[in-house]
Design a protein around this motif. Structure first.
Motif, mmCIF file in Angstrom:
data_model
loop_
_atom_site.group_PDB
_atom_site.id
_atom_site.type_symbol
_atom_site.label_atom_id
_atom_site.label_comp_id
_atom_site.label_asym_id
_atom_site.label_seq_id
_atom_site.Cartn_x
_atom_site.Cartn_y
_atom_site.Cartn_z
ATOM 1 N N VAL A 120 54.218 -19.724 180.157
ATOM 2 C CA VAL A 120 54.639 -21.131 180.147
ATOM 3 C C VAL A 120 56.158 -21.229 179.992
ATOM 4 O O VAL A 120 56.821 -22.025 180.674
ATOM 5 N N ARG A 179 58.601 -23.099 182.681
ATOM 6 C CA ARG A 179 59.368 -24.237 182.172
ATOM 7 C C ARG A 179 60.865 -24.028 182.383
ATOM 8 O O ARG A 179 61.592 -24.952 182.754
ATOM 9 N N PHE A 216 66.183 -28.245 188.086
ATOM 10 C CA PHE A 216 66.280 -29.712 187.993
ATOM 11 C C PHE A 216 67.385 -30.232 188.916
ATOM 12 O O PHE A 216 68.504 -29.729 188.902
ATOM 13 N N ARG A 222 61.370 -30.372 192.207
ATOM 14 C CA ARG A 222 60.549 -31.114 191.244
ATOM 15 C C ARG A 222 59.169 -30.465 191.222
ATOM 16 O O ARG A 222 58.594 -30.151 192.267
ATOM 17 N N MET A 223 58.646 -30.258 190.033
ATOM 18 C CA MET A 223 57.321 -29.647 189.948
ATOM 19 C C MET A 223 56.309 -30.591 190.593
ATOM 20 O O MET A 223 56.278 -31.780 190.296
ATOM 21 N N ARG A 224 55.516 -30.036 191.480
ATOM 22 C CA ARG A 224 54.519 -30.851 192.185
ATOM 23 C C ARG A 224 53.187 -30.791 191.439
ATOM 24 O O ARG A 224 52.536 -31.796 191.240
ATOM 25 N N TRP A 225 52.796 -29.608 191.030
ATOM 26 C CA TRP A 225 51.607 -29.438 190.204
ATOM 27 C C TRP A 225 51.703 -28.099 189.502
ATOM 28 O O TRP A 225 52.489 -27.234 189.883
ATOM 29 N N SER A 226 50.896 -27.936 188.476
ATOM 30 C CA SER A 226 50.846 -26.631 187.821
ATOM 31 C C SER A 226 49.480 -26.416 187.199
ATOM 32 O O SER A 226 48.730 -27.370 186.965
ATOM 33 N N GLN A 227 49.156 -25.173 186.979
ATOM 34 C CA GLN A 227 47.808 -24.813 186.524
ATOM 35 C C GLN A 227 47.903 -23.644 185.560
ATOM 36 O O GLN A 227 48.530 -22.632 185.880
ATOM 37 N N LEU A 228 47.254 -23.794 184.403
ATOM 38 C CA LEU A 228 47.112 -22.660 183.500
ATOM 39 C C LEU A 228 45.772 -21.975 183.719
ATOM 40 O O LEU A 228 44.763 -22.629 184.010
ATOM 41 N N ARG A 240 63.494 -26.083 184.627
ATOM 42 C CA ARG A 240 64.728 -26.612 184.034
ATOM 43 C C ARG A 240 65.943 -26.227 184.881
ATOM 44 O O ARG A 240 66.789 -27.053 185.203
ATOM 45 N N ASP A 298 68.245 -21.684 177.326
ATOM 46 C CA ASP A 298 66.862 -21.225 177.180
ATOM 47 C C ASP A 298 66.201 -22.172 176.197
ATOM 48 O O ASP A 298 66.830 -22.642 175.242
ATOM 49 N N THR A 299 64.908 -22.429 176.384
ATOM 50 C CA THR A 299 64.267 -23.483 175.601
ATOM 51 C C THR A 299 63.732 -23.001 174.258
ATOM 52 O O THR A 299 63.361 -23.818 173.424
ATOM 53 N N HIS A 319 50.307 -18.990 184.382
ATOM 54 C CA HIS A 319 50.804 -20.351 184.627
ATOM 55 C C HIS A 319 51.340 -20.352 186.056
ATOM 56 O O HIS A 319 52.288 -19.630 186.364
ATOM 57 N N GLU A 373 47.457 -34.033 194.534
ATOM 58 C CA GLU A 373 48.350 -33.701 193.427
ATOM 59 C C GLU A 373 48.064 -32.323 192.845
ATOM 60 O O GLU A 373 48.678 -31.918 191.851
#
Lengths: 444, 444
Positions: A213, A217, A224, A228-234, A221, A138-139, A88, A194
């Motif tokens: 992931v 994430r 924040f 700010r997340m601009r883009w992401s790729q898996l 968090r 933690d999520t 990720h 983007e």
């Protein structure tokens, strides 16, 4: 925010839930408990090993690969450490104007990265044992999952130093590496803004995608209000091998690719082609021991590719599809014979991919590649949105990456089947020492 | 198409490449060789086991899970067989107007599915050993990979029977199951038509994503000219457990969810809640032994969720985050006590997810769920495009799925954090017998 539990009125619910939880977790090791159980080993190896590059601190896997990597070392992990199966990758833009806030976040990211790579929760409280009136630190989706060889690798984009309006937001412009400039426009680039560029990047690689992931994430968090997340790729399938002689995995053309690239065990080659040396750029000495990361999201027109004859596919690449040997003969890792003539021209065609990107046609340049296959659904035309997410670590992008990309874009037979939809260049700072934060030398 | 090799002028290149390839493949088992090596076992079990539901034909994994499933049986595999870790789901629209071409493609798909599930190439020639002048009948990216417990499950959408203009393209309208109608619009639906519906669907589940992707891609390749991919979705983490008592995996809210759903080993429950019985719909008796599949792409607003207090998250769900026990106490699989009162109301809140979807509040309805976590990059706002790709197999969507979805959409506290972006309903035909094609009873 709703229905907070007041600390003054404990109710049956919270008592019941805590009792239930204690019972539940009693019969299996939690993510945290699993780690603590191994802490003797971690501690011992940590002491013995001292300060080394992205070094493994525990090894109990049956493949001989370490299950836990160390965040601290001469170099960041995730570059010359063994390649994991899943990726990720995320690029972030800094939204604060405060240099201090940016530094504070990098400190927080460093602490969290150390914890996450050990298989622990992102914060010290964890997903479930904190104050019920507060969000957990933690999520939770990685509870119970092993560390999964997670590595986190951080980078700085050109826009961190001088933004698109030319503003030096963080008093960093004077320390910008000479070669850290936006990549030029290459032929066949059809870039999506983007999916391109960014002030910061984080590469999370792991054997379990949920662990990668979870790491991205939680870093988002923690960031924040600052980023700010601009883009992401898996990426779901690695396409690069780890050590010399290991079988090279296949890309979505069905071929072994990148066979000639540097592997993690070639120390002299890493020094020559990957790690930035202090004398490379005296104005950016903070980058010594680091590297540059060129990122390219390469869409493959796989439906069209799949209709090409086997012989044509092999000639586009310059290798056999089965074993991956050069068309001039031998085995996968044999050197191609570019002078061998066939009845209709060179056996290794002039526009074959292997010929065009071979070090002998690029001034000896080699790269360290961490490519991942991706499929992001399908297009309105019914084609899979699929391809290769290409990550190349190089010491000198101007010499090692840009000429190779230009040669490929201009002449490579494979280009008919490629579309470049994302692009970025990042400076990858060296590894941090324990107690430092990632990239600290840039800010001091 | 370029540089075809003429059969009349063999050149050094092809000789060299063949020699190279033979050497290369000599030292490791190919995908095909690996299979043939195990064919004695496969054959023996196949004979002994005869005709049974999605049954395993080889078991040499260390977890006790079979490594190879059988395509043929009373029911299709991929429903009540053990849940694998990775998903590639694709919906197709039929582009031919010819019923015969559609049937012929289903025959081809069935043959390919049998081969793929055994870890073999999609076609009999394979990715590398065919005529150099022809496209291979397999795309090659799974060479060397094990079968990875691949299952392929096929379904028919309402539009196959009567398309959006009401046209009965394939003379099937009279055999359309009564309950196979487009799902109604639910509150909070924000559906993307490019992620919804479809004439056909294929669910590919496997332990290795590259194997699942390879299967979908090759079925799309085989279907070229007959079908066009409408949309597709990758899922990286299963969220459903396989057998009673197994630990339930976590969704991206960090919770165990779906604990109350049917597991694969509950035969009586499967008969009652999953498999269509011949008397259910006499006008569509071809569906007996099959099921209905409700598909929902559920985006989670995870950034907002992550800022909620732990206590609030648990009350939205109705379970503890750690162990997954109902808030009324016990362990994960304990029945919730909906009557238990706390100091501020029911311990299991009226709008908690567990209460609203519990069988006792839905006329006893239960579902078989195969949910997968997904992350498809991020939005322009910097949020992850992430959530749950929900797959529910039910015997009666009107009774089991639609009321539950309505109750949830109207009242569930969790809905604030969800957005439904894709939706579809498919009829899942029963398993084929050896020599039949999938769905054959519909066409005869």
């Amino acid at each position: 925010m709703r229905r907070r539990r007041s600390p003054d009125e404990p109710d049956e619910a919270s008592e019941a839930s805590e009792a239930g939880e204690a019972k539940d977790t009693g019969h299996r090791p939690s993510r945290r408990a699993a780690l603590l159980g191994g802490s003797g080993l971690l501690g011992a190896v940590g002491l013995a090993g001292g300060f080394a590059a992205g070094q493994a601190v525990a090894d109990d896997s049956d493949e001989g690969h370490p299950t836990v990597f160390d965040l601290y070392g001469t170099h960041q992990p995730g570059i010359s450490t063994p390649v994991q199966d899943r990726l990720h990758f995320a690029a972030f833009d800094v939204t604060t104007a405060s240099r201090d806030e940016l530094i504070e976040m990098l400190r927080e990211w460093t602490k969290a990265a150390e914890r996450l790579m050990h298989g622990d929760s992102a914060g010290p409280v964890g997903p479930t044992s904190g104050d019920y009136r507060m969000p957990p630190d933690d999520t939770g989706e990685a509870i119970g999952l092993p560390p999964s060889r997670l590595t986190l690798t951080f980078g700085f984009g050109p826009s961190l130093f001088t933004d698109e309006e030319g503003v030096d937001r963080f008093d960093l412009a004077g320390r910008r590496p000479t070669m850290l400039a936006p990549l030029p426009h290459f032929p066949e680039d059809a870039l999506d803004p983007e999916r391109s560029n960014g002030d910061l990047c984080v590469q999370a690689c792991a054997d379990d995608p949920q662990v990668a992931v979870h790491a991205i994430r939680n870093l988002a968090r923690i960031g924040f209000g600052t980023v700010r997340m601009r883009w992401s790729q898996l990426g779901f399938g690695k396409t690069s091998s780890t050590t010399t002689g290991e079988e090279t995995p296949r890309n979505l053309f069905g071929f072994k690719d990148g066979t000639m690239n540097i592997t993690a065990d070639e120390d002299a080659e890493l020094d020559e082609h990957v790690w930035v040396s202090p004398e490379d750029d005296p104005g950016a000495d903070w980058l010594a021991g680091g590297s540059y990361l060129a990122v390219r999201r390469i869409n493959m027109r796989i439906e069209t590719w799949d209709r090409q004859p086997l012989g044509a596919q092999e000639e586009f690449i310059g290798r056999t599809k089965g074993g991956g040997a050069p068309l001039s003969g031998g085995k996968e890792h044999s050197q191609p014979d570019f002078d061998m003539e066939g009845s209709t021209g060179p056996v290794m065609p002039q526009d074959s991919h292997v010929r065009l990107v071979h070090p002998s046609h690029n001034g000896g340049a080699r790269i360290l590649r961490r490519g991942y296959n991706f499929v992001d659904g399908s297009s309105a035309l019914g084609d899979l949105d699929a391809g290769l997410f290409f990550l190349a670590y190089v010491r000198d992008p101007d010499r090692q990456f840009i000429p190779m990309q230009n040669a490929m874009a201009k002449s490579d037979a494979m280009m008919e089947y490629l579309k470049f939809t994302g692009s970025a260049l990042f400076a990858i700072p060296p590894g941090a020492r324990k107690g430092e934060y990632i990239g600290q030398a840039l800010f001091t």
